[in-house]
Design a protein around this motif. Sequence first.
Motif, PDB file in Angstrom:
ATOM      1  N   PHE A  51      -1.489 -11.986  -8.959  1.00 57.13           N
ATOM      2  CA  PHE A  51      -2.860 -11.529  -8.747  1.00 57.13           C
ATOM      3  C   PHE A  51      -2.861 -10.198  -7.998  1.00 57.13           C
ATOM      4  O   PHE A  51      -3.577  -9.269  -8.366  1.00 57.13           O
ATOM      5  N   TRP A  52      -2.044 -10.104  -6.953  1.00 54.03           N
ATOM      6  CA  TRP A  52      -1.975  -8.879  -6.154  1.00 54.03           C
ATOM      7  C   TRP A  52      -1.559  -7.700  -7.035  1.00 54.03           C
ATOM      8  O   TRP A  52      -2.159  -6.640  -6.983  1.00 54.03           O
ATOM      9  N   GLN A  53      -0.522  -7.902  -7.833  1.00 62.40           N
ATOM     10  CA  GLN A  53      -0.010  -6.812  -8.655  1.00 62.40           C
ATOM     11  C   GLN A  53      -1.020  -6.360  -9.714  1.00 62.40           C
ATOM     12  O   GLN A  53      -1.050  -5.191 -10.076  1.00 62.40           O
ATOM     13  N   GLU A  54      -1.860  -7.277 -10.195  1.00 66.02           N
ATOM     14  CA  GLU A  54      -2.844  -6.939 -11.221  1.00 66.02           C
ATOM     15  C   GLU A  54      -4.129  -6.353 -10.646  1.00 66.02           C
ATOM     16  O   GLU A  54      -4.724  -5.459 -11.246  1.00 66.02           O
ATOM     17  N   LYS A  55      -4.591  -6.839  -9.489  1.00 64.23           N
ATOM     18  CA  LYS A  55      -5.933  -6.518  -8.996  1.00 64.23           C
ATOM     19  C   LYS A  55      -5.988  -5.620  -7.762  1.00 64.23           C
ATOM     20  O   LYS A  55      -6.997  -4.973  -7.534  1.00 64.23           O
ATOM     21  N   ILE A  56      -4.936  -5.588  -6.957  1.00 64.48           N
ATOM     22  CA  ILE A  56      -4.968  -4.838  -5.700  1.00 64.48           C
ATOM     23  C   ILE A  56      -4.287  -3.488  -5.896  1.00 64.48           C
ATOM     24  O   ILE A  56      -3.220  -3.408  -6.507  1.00 64.48           O
ATOM     25  N   GLU A  57      -4.893  -2.440  -5.368  1.00 69.81           N
ATOM     26  CA  GLU A  57      -4.359  -1.094  -5.562  1.00 69.81           C
ATOM     27  C   GLU A  57      -3.109  -0.805  -4.746  1.00 69.81           C
ATOM     28  O   GLU A  57      -2.288   0.009  -5.136  1.00 69.81           O
ATOM     29  N   GLY A  58      -2.946  -1.431  -3.600  1.00 64.88           N
ATOM     30  CA  GLY A  58      -1.787  -1.172  -2.758  1.00 64.88           C
ATOM     31  C   GLY A  58      -0.544  -1.849  -3.316  1.00 64.88           C
ATOM     32  O   GLY A  58      -0.457  -3.071  -3.325  1.00 64.88           O
ATOM     33  N   PRO A  59       0.444  -1.073  -3.812  1.00 62.98           N
ATOM     34  CA  PRO A  59       1.643  -1.683  -4.398  1.00 62.98           C
ATOM     35  C   PRO A  59       2.496  -2.397  -3.347  1.00 62.98           C
ATOM     36  O   PRO A  59       2.644  -1.919  -2.224  1.00 62.98           O
ATOM     37  N   LEU A  60       3.026  -3.555  -3.727  1.00 59.70           N
ATOM     38  CA  LEU A  60       3.872  -4.326  -2.816  1.00 59.70           C
ATOM     39  C   LEU A  60       5.197  -3.612  -2.578  1.00 59.70           C
ATOM     40  O   LEU A  60       5.825  -3.107  -3.496  1.00 59.70           O
ATOM     41  N   HIS A  61       5.612  -3.606  -1.337  1.00 59.13           N
ATOM     42  CA  HIS A  61       6.922  -3.069  -0.960  1.00 59.13           C
ATOM     43  C   HIS A  61       7.922  -4.212  -0.886  1.00 59.13           C
ATOM     44  O   HIS A  61       8.998  -4.151  -1.459  1.00 59.13           O
ATOM     45  N   SER A  62       7.543  -5.299  -0.184  1.00 58.02           N
ATOM     46  CA  SER A  62       8.426  -6.462  -0.049  1.00 58.02           C
ATOM     47  C   SER A  62       7.609  -7.673   0.371  1.00 58.02           C
ATOM     48  O   SER A  62       6.500  -7.551   0.883  1.00 58.02           O
ATOM     49  N   VAL A  63       8.184  -8.840   0.133  1.00 58.15           N
ATOM     50  CA  VAL A  63       7.563 -10.112   0.513  1.00 58.15           C
ATOM     51  C   VAL A  63       8.633 -10.974   1.146  1.00 58.15           C
ATOM     52  O   VAL A  63       9.724 -11.128   0.603  1.00 58.15           O
ATOM     53  N   ARG A  64       8.338 -11.528   2.301  1.00 60.43           N
ATOM     54  CA  ARG A  64       9.241 -12.516   2.891  1.00 60.43           C
ATOM     55  C   ARG A  64       8.411 -13.760   3.186  1.00 60.43           C
ATOM     56  O   ARG A  64       7.242 -13.671   3.566  1.00 60.43           O
ATOM     57  N   PHE A  65       9.031 -14.910   2.977  1.00 54.99           N
ATOM     58  CA  PHE A  65       8.262 -16.138   3.145  1.00 54.99           C
ATOM     59  C   PHE A  65       9.131 -17.258   3.689  1.00 54.99           C
ATOM     60  O   PHE A  65      10.359 -17.209   3.634  1.00 54.99           O
ATOM     61  N   THR A  66       8.456 -18.262   4.213  1.00 54.06           N
ATOM     62  CA  THR A  66       9.113 -19.463   4.712  1.00 54.06           C
ATOM     63  C   THR A  66       8.317 -20.661   4.223  1.00 54.06           C
ATOM     64  O   THR A  66       7.124 -20.573   3.949  1.00 54.06           O
ATOM     65  N   HIS A  67       9.003 -21.791   4.095  1.00 53.25           N
ATOM     66  CA  HIS A  67       8.372 -23.011   3.585  1.00 53.25           C
ATOM     67  C   HIS A  67       8.789 -24.162   4.482  1.00 53.25           C
ATOM     68  O   HIS A  67       9.952 -24.296   4.836  1.00 53.25           O
ATOM     69  N   LEU A 121      -0.171   1.739   1.334  1.00 48.77           N
ATOM     70  CA  LEU A 121      -1.581   2.111   1.201  1.00 48.77           C
ATOM     71  C   LEU A 121      -1.741   3.041  -0.001  1.00 48.77           C
ATOM     72  O   LEU A 121      -0.902   3.923  -0.216  1.00 48.77           O
ATOM     73  N   PRO A 122      -2.781   2.864  -0.793  1.00 50.63           N
ATOM     74  CA  PRO A 122      -2.939   3.669  -2.008  1.00 50.63           C
ATOM     75  C   PRO A 122      -2.985   5.175  -1.748  1.00 50.63           C
ATOM     76  O   PRO A 122      -2.407   5.955  -2.491  1.00 50.63           O
ATOM     77  N   ASP A 123      -3.656   5.604  -0.685  1.00 50.97           N
ATOM     78  CA  ASP A 123      -3.803   7.035  -0.411  1.00 50.97           C
ATOM     79  C   ASP A 123      -2.676   7.617   0.438  1.00 50.97           C
ATOM     80  O   ASP A 123      -2.505   8.828   0.509  1.00 50.97           O
ATOM     81  N   TYR A 124      -1.929   6.754   1.110  1.00 46.37           N
ATOM     82  CA  TYR A 124      -0.846   7.194   1.992  1.00 46.37           C
ATOM     83  C   TYR A 124       0.407   6.395   1.658  1.00 46.37           C
ATOM     84  O   TYR A 124       0.686   5.369   2.263  1.00 46.37           O
ATOM     85  N   ARG A 125       1.163   6.837   0.689  1.00 46.19           N
ATOM     86  CA  ARG A 125       2.309   6.076   0.170  1.00 46.19           C
ATOM     87  C   ARG A 125       3.434   5.874   1.187  1.00 46.19           C
ATOM     88  O   ARG A 125       4.273   5.022   1.010  1.00 46.19           O
ATOM     89  N   ASN A 126       3.452   6.671   2.251  1.00 44.28           N
ATOM     90  CA  ASN A 126       4.504   6.529   3.259  1.00 44.28           C
ATOM     91  C   ASN A 126       4.138   5.542   4.359  1.00 44.28           C
ATOM     92  O   ASN A 126       4.936   5.290   5.248  1.00 44.28           O
ATOM     93  N   VAL A 127       2.937   4.980   4.299  1.00 43.75           N
ATOM     94  CA  VAL A 127       2.472   4.043   5.316  1.00 43.75           C
ATOM     95  C   VAL A 127       2.559   2.620   4.761  1.00 43.75           C
ATOM     96  O   VAL A 127       2.049   2.334   3.681  1.00 43.75           O
ATOM     97  N   LEU A 128       3.233   1.746   5.515  1.00 43.94           N
ATOM     98  CA  LEU A 128       3.310   0.327   5.147  1.00 43.94           C
ATOM     99  C   LEU A 128       2.323  -0.464   5.991  1.00 43.94           C
ATOM    100  O   LEU A 128       2.170  -0.218   7.188  1.00 43.94           O
ATOM    101  N   ASN A 129       1.670  -1.408   5.366  1.00 40.41           N
ATOM    102  CA  ASN A 129       0.772  -2.324   6.043  1.00 40.41           C
ATOM    103  C   ASN A 129       1.238  -3.730   5.721  1.00 40.41           C
ATOM    104  O   ASN A 129       2.001  -3.938   4.788  1.00 40.41           O
ATOM    105  N   SER A 130       0.775  -4.720   6.480  1.00 41.84           N
ATOM    106  CA  SER A 130       1.204  -6.095   6.198  1.00 41.84           C
ATOM    107  C   SER A 130      -0.010  -7.003   6.024  1.00 41.84           C
ATOM    108  O   SER A 130      -1.088  -6.753   6.555  1.00 41.84           O
ATOM    109  N   PHE A 131       0.210  -8.064   5.263  1.00 39.66           N
ATOM    110  CA  PHE A 131      -0.808  -9.074   4.981  1.00 39.66           C
ATOM    111  C   PHE A 131      -0.114 -10.425   5.041  1.00 39.66           C
ATOM    112  O   PHE A 131       0.960 -10.598   4.469  1.00 39.66           O
ATOM    113  N   VAL A 132      -0.718 -11.388   5.749  1.00 37.30           N
ATOM    114  CA  VAL A 132      -0.130 -12.727   5.858  1.00 37.30           C
ATOM    115  C   VAL A 132      -0.942 -13.686   5.005  1.00 37.30           C
ATOM    116  O   VAL A 132      -2.172 -13.745   5.101  1.00 37.30           O
ATOM    117  N   TRP A 133      -0.237 -14.434   4.149  1.00 40.63           N
ATOM    118  CA  TRP A 133      -0.844 -15.408   3.237  1.00 40.63           C
ATOM    119  C   TRP A 133      -0.260 -16.776   3.558  1.00 40.63           C
ATOM    120  O   TRP A 133       0.940 -16.903   3.829  1.00 40.63           O
TER     121      TRP A 133
END
Length: 89
Positions: free
Chosen positions: A54-70, A24-36
């Motif tokens: 797009f996320w890295q350019e436009k969204i303020e919350g920096p990514l911590h990690s991404v996991r995905f399945t196909h 979170l931009p204001d609370y760097r020690n808090v992780l949140n998740s988003f499913v795409w």
Amino acid sequence: MEMNETEMMLKGYGLTTAEMFYRLPDYRNVLNSFVWQDYDIAPDHPRLFSFIEFWQEKIEGPLHSVRFTHRKMISPGEWRNVVGEFRYT
């Protein structure tokens, strides 16, 4: 021209699901998740990486990690067009 889901699956697309953990931009020690989720082509995953850029350019919350399945839902060899119909009475 936009392809429908069946056409995409026949051309090798599969369903890609990604879970993104971000700070979170204001609370760097808090992780949140988003499913795409979207249809994408493995192993390059152009739509997923486009969304990450797009996320890295436009969204303020920096990514911590991404996991995905196909998962491919169908492949060209598994689908066939049925022309006739048989009725048994």
